[in-house]
Design a protein around this motif. Structure first.
Motif, PDB file in Angstrom:
ATOM      1  N   GLU A   1       0.785  -1.405  -0.140  1.00 55.14           N
ATOM      2  CA  GLU A   1       0.896   0.019   0.013  1.00 55.14           C
ATOM      3  C   GLU A   1       0.303   0.905  -0.013  1.00 55.14           C
ATOM      4  O   GLU A   1       2.288   0.776   0.802  1.00 55.14           O
ATOM      5  CB  GLU A   1      -0.842   0.057   1.554  1.00 55.14           C
ATOM      6  CG  GLU A   1      -1.877  -0.818   1.283  1.00 55.14           C
ATOM      7  CD  GLU A   1      -2.442  -0.664   2.220  1.00 55.14           C
ATOM      8  OE1 GLU A   1      -3.812  -0.767   2.698  1.00 55.14           O
ATOM      9  OE2 GLU A   1      -1.933  -1.788   4.123  1.00 55.14           O
ATOM     10  N   ILE A   2       0.362   2.252  -0.787  1.00 56.48           N
ATOM     11  CA  ILE A   2       1.252   3.703  -0.700  1.00 56.48           C
ATOM     12  C   ILE A   2       0.328   4.299  -0.004  1.00 56.48           C
ATOM     13  O   ILE A   2      -0.791   5.163  -0.510  1.00 56.48           O
ATOM     14  CB  ILE A   2       1.707   3.800  -2.582  1.00 56.48           C
ATOM     15  CG1 ILE A   2       2.420   2.765  -2.520  1.00 56.48           C
ATOM     16  CG2 ILE A   2       2.707   5.315  -2.527  1.00 56.48           C
ATOM     17  CD1 ILE A   2       2.882   3.457  -4.396  1.00 56.48           C
ATOM     18  N   PHE A   3       0.664   5.789   0.965  1.00 56.30           N
ATOM     19  CA  PHE A   3      -0.061   6.795   0.949  1.00 56.30           C
ATOM     20  C   PHE A   3       1.234   7.684   1.686  1.00 56.30           C
ATOM     21  O   PHE A   3       2.022   8.159   1.864  1.00 56.30           O
ATOM     22  CB  PHE A   3      -0.562   6.461   3.227  1.00 56.30           C
ATOM     23  CG  PHE A   3      -1.236   5.340   3.058  1.00 56.30           C
ATOM     24  CD1 PHE A   3      -2.522   4.970   3.399  1.00 56.30           C
ATOM     25  CD2 PHE A   3      -0.162   4.153   3.361  1.00 56.30           C
ATOM     26  CE1 PHE A   3      -3.228   3.529   3.253  1.00 56.30           C
ATOM     27  CE2 PHE A   3      -1.248   2.717   3.546  1.00 56.30           C
ATOM     28  CZ  PHE A   3      -2.393   3.275   3.386  1.00 56.30           C
ATOM     29  N   ALA A   4       0.683   8.378  -0.154  1.00 59.04           N
ATOM     30  CA  ALA A   4       1.285   9.987   0.270  1.00 59.04           C
ATOM     31  C   ALA A   4       0.876  10.652  -1.155  1.00 59.04           C
ATOM     32  O   ALA A   4       0.878  10.729  -1.322  1.00 59.04           O
ATOM     33  CB  ALA A   4       2.763   9.455  -0.441  1.00 59.04           C
ATOM     34  N   ARG A   5       0.969  12.096  -0.422  1.00 63.36           N
ATOM     35  CA  ARG A   5       0.196  12.768  -1.543  1.00 63.36           C
ATOM     36  C   ARG A   5       2.060  13.452  -2.082  1.00 63.36           C
ATOM     37  O   ARG A   5       2.773  13.472  -1.369  1.00 63.36           O
ATOM     38  CB  ARG A   5      -0.890  13.651  -0.477  1.00 63.36           C
ATOM     39  CG  ARG A   5      -0.497  14.794   1.003  1.00 63.36           C
ATOM     40  CD  ARG A   5      -0.985  15.210   1.432  1.00 63.36           C
ATOM     41  NE  ARG A   5      -1.438  14.690   2.149  1.00 63.36           N
ATOM     42  CZ  ARG A   5      -1.920  14.959   3.587  1.00 63.36           C
ATOM     43  NH1 ARG A   5      -2.532  16.331   3.644  1.00 63.36           N
ATOM     44  NH2 ARG A   5      -2.150  14.627   4.916  1.00 63.36           N
ATOM     45  N   GLU A   6       1.043  14.736  -2.893  1.00 63.33           N
ATOM     46  CA  GLU A   6       1.870  15.549  -3.641  1.00 63.33           C
ATOM     47  C   GLU A   6       2.254  17.100  -2.175  1.00 63.33           C
ATOM     48  O   GLU A   6       1.847  16.800  -1.140  1.00 63.33           O
ATOM     49  CB  GLU A   6       1.345  16.517  -4.820  1.00 63.33           C
ATOM     50  CG  GLU A   6       0.634  16.001  -5.868  1.00 63.33           C
ATOM     51  CD  GLU A   6       1.773  14.665  -6.456  1.00 63.33           C
ATOM     52  OE1 GLU A   6       2.695  15.811  -7.230  1.00 63.33           O
ATOM     53  OE2 GLU A   6       1.760  14.218  -6.382  1.00 63.33           O
ATOM     54  N   ILE A   7       4.667  16.852  -2.502  1.00 65.40           N
ATOM     55  CA  ILE A   7       4.943  17.145  -1.652  1.00 65.40           C
ATOM     56  C   ILE A   7       4.813  18.422  -1.142  1.00 65.40           C
ATOM     57  O   ILE A   7       4.132  19.105  -0.587  1.00 65.40           O
ATOM     58  CB  ILE A   7       6.210  17.128  -1.676  1.00 65.40           C
ATOM     59  CG1 ILE A   7       6.853  17.875  -0.199  1.00 65.40           C
ATOM     60  CG2 ILE A   7       6.912  18.262  -2.572  1.00 65.40           C
ATOM     61  CD1 ILE A   7       6.723  16.844   0.983  1.00 65.40           C
ATOM     62  N   GLU A   8       3.905  19.424  -2.862  1.00 69.80           N
ATOM     63  CA  GLU A   8       3.403  20.923  -1.885  1.00 69.80           C
ATOM     64  C   GLU A   8       2.500  21.031  -1.439  1.00 69.80           C
ATOM     65  O   GLU A   8       1.437  22.302  -0.702  1.00 69.80           O
ATOM     66  CB  GLU A   8       3.027  21.476  -3.535  1.00 69.80           C
ATOM     67  CG  GLU A   8       3.845  21.284  -4.606  1.00 69.80           C
ATOM     68  CD  GLU A   8       4.182  19.699  -4.951  1.00 69.80           C
ATOM     69  OE1 GLU A   8       3.438  18.920  -5.716  1.00 69.80           O
ATOM     70  OE2 GLU A   8       5.634  19.821  -4.915  1.00 69.80           O
TER      71      GLU A   8
END
Ligand code: SF4
Length: 435
Positions: free
Chosen positions: A116-123
């Protein structure tokens, strides 16, 4: 569960905070080799071969506990979530904001068929999560700031950690009071661009000097240290505050990166060499015994031998105390990675060696200047062969015969010599704490 941390003090303090949140929910922290059910690997984007190292740690984790849950967090996880999720044996990858919600996001840590990946755009990462490390009770790294709005051409940190943002002065002061009351003697203020403290939601609400003035009144803490500060943000006011303070230690760490203005411009640093000299001179004028540490990069694209020698001579002449030498290595997605005139690796390695020996020379000279002086040492829980170690106010590393009563105590000593290992030896411990 077990943790593995790569990288800087900030990563260590964040691991420490995440691990405490696990313990609060009833999890038990064990060593990496103690067959944990959960592994959390906190990665770094600055570390060389981040990808290779991560693969190796995952492989090791799997060989220790074949069925354990493996989660990857940290800067590299924010930069390359998909790549990391494809490493054999990884169950989850969490980005810069999500790592602090790990317990809620991963629920009962049941392994799924797909990672699973939980990551949003750094901005979109704008929250500040306060963290501190607490390995032993002597020295603590307290995170006061995160992210960076600068755009140095060699650096991936803004991409991995997002915009500059800070804790509030009130929160930092309250944390400091609690840490002091729990027995911590020294707090090191840590951040990505610590001197840029004061931005919240993109708005400047206060500044680093306001934070220092507030902390200078925190009586519960005996020592504060500033971990590192950009030279352009180190104002005379800050140096004056340290010079007049009983709590702030006479120790500055100032990233230089290059002594050549041509290179500083190419690196998009926000100062030129004359500003650096000016700050070092002002520190030495106000605090002649202060320690000054320097970060320097060798082998930046386009650095000629002449330019390297300019940096070498620049540092040789400056009254600085030690160097942290970084051999330049290309980071994907940075401007420097596309620059021409790449310096061959053997040249980078040779230059790095030259600066490391210059650092040794500088350090030895600085330490020797402390011989015969009375200094206050905070002895840490760092015992080796019946010898304990600690740092003076001006960051001279001291060794003395182990005495359990003196660990985590600030003791006046008289410095008598520098031993073969390069530590200061003490002639006598001047205060009889047994009395
Ligand atoms: S100041 Fe420059 S080197 Fe430091 S984190 Fe920001 S961009 Fe990177």
């Amino acid at each position: 569960m077990a943790f593995y941390t790569l990288g800087c003090k900030l990563n260590f303090s964040e691991t420490s905070t995440i691990s405490r949140s696990f313990e609060e929910r009833g999890f038990r922290k064990v060593d990496f080799t103690d067959k944990p059910d959960i592994f959390i690997i906190n990665t770094c984007s600055v570390t060389d071969n981040a990808d290779k190292k991560c693969r190796k740690i995952v492989r090791e984790a799997r060989s220790i506990s074949a069925d354990a849950y493996v989660a990857i967090i940290g800067c590299y996880a924010q930069l390359k979530p998909t790549e990391l999720s494809e490493i054999e044996g990884v169950d989850a990858v969490l980005g810069a904001a999500e790592k602090f919600r790990l317990l809620d996001l991963l629920g009962d840590f049941t392994r799924k068929p797909e990672p699973e990946i939980f990551a949003r755009e750094i901005e979109r990462v704008n929250s500040f999560n306060s963290s501190y490390s607490i390995n032993d009770r002597t020295r603590t790294f307290l995170k006061v700031q995160d992210g960076c709005d600068y755009s140095c051409t060699f650096c991936t940190i803004p991409l991995a950690r997002g915009n500059s943002r800070s804790d509030t002065i009130e929160n930092v002061a309250n944390e400091a009071i609690l840490l002091g009351q729990s027995g911590v003697k020294e707090i090191v203020l840590t951040g990505v661009n610590t001197g840029d403290f004061g931005l919240r939601n993109g708005k400047r609400e206060d500044s680093f000097i306001d934070l220092l003035q507030a902390l200078d009144k925190v009586e519960e803490v005996e020592r504060f240290r500033i971990s590192s500060i950009e030279p352009n943000l180190l104002t005379y006011e800050i140096i004056d505050l340290v010079a007049n303070s009983k709590r702030f230690m006479p120790h500055f760490h100032l990233p230089l990166q290059s002594g050549s203005d041509v290179l500083l411009k190419r690196m998009k640093r926000r100062y030129l060499s004359n500003l650096y000299v000016d700050r070092v001179e002002y520190i030495k004028k106000r605090l002649p015994h202060a320690a000054i540490g320097v970060d320097v990069i060798v082998g930046f694209p386009g650095e000629s031998e002449d330019e390297f020698l300019k940096t070498y001579n620049f540092l040789n002449e400056l009254p600085v105390s030690y160097l942290h030498v970084f051999t330049y290595s290309e980071r994907p997605n940075t401007k420097a990675a596309c620059m021409e005139n790449v310096v061959p690796m053997d040249v980078r390695n040779r230059q790095s060696k030259m600066l490391r020996s210059l650092s040794e020379k500088k350090k030895r000279f600085f330490y020797e200047q402390n011989i015969g002086q009375v200094a206050k040492v905070l002895f840490e829980n760092d015992i080796e062969d019946s010898i304990m170690h600690g740092f003076t106010e001006n960051y001279v590393r001291v060794s003395a015969k182990y005495d359990p009563l003196r660990v985590n105590e600030i003791i006046p000593v008289s410095i008598s010599a520098i031993n073969v290992e390069g530590y200061a030896e003490v002639e006598e411990l001047l205060e009889n704490i047994h009395a």
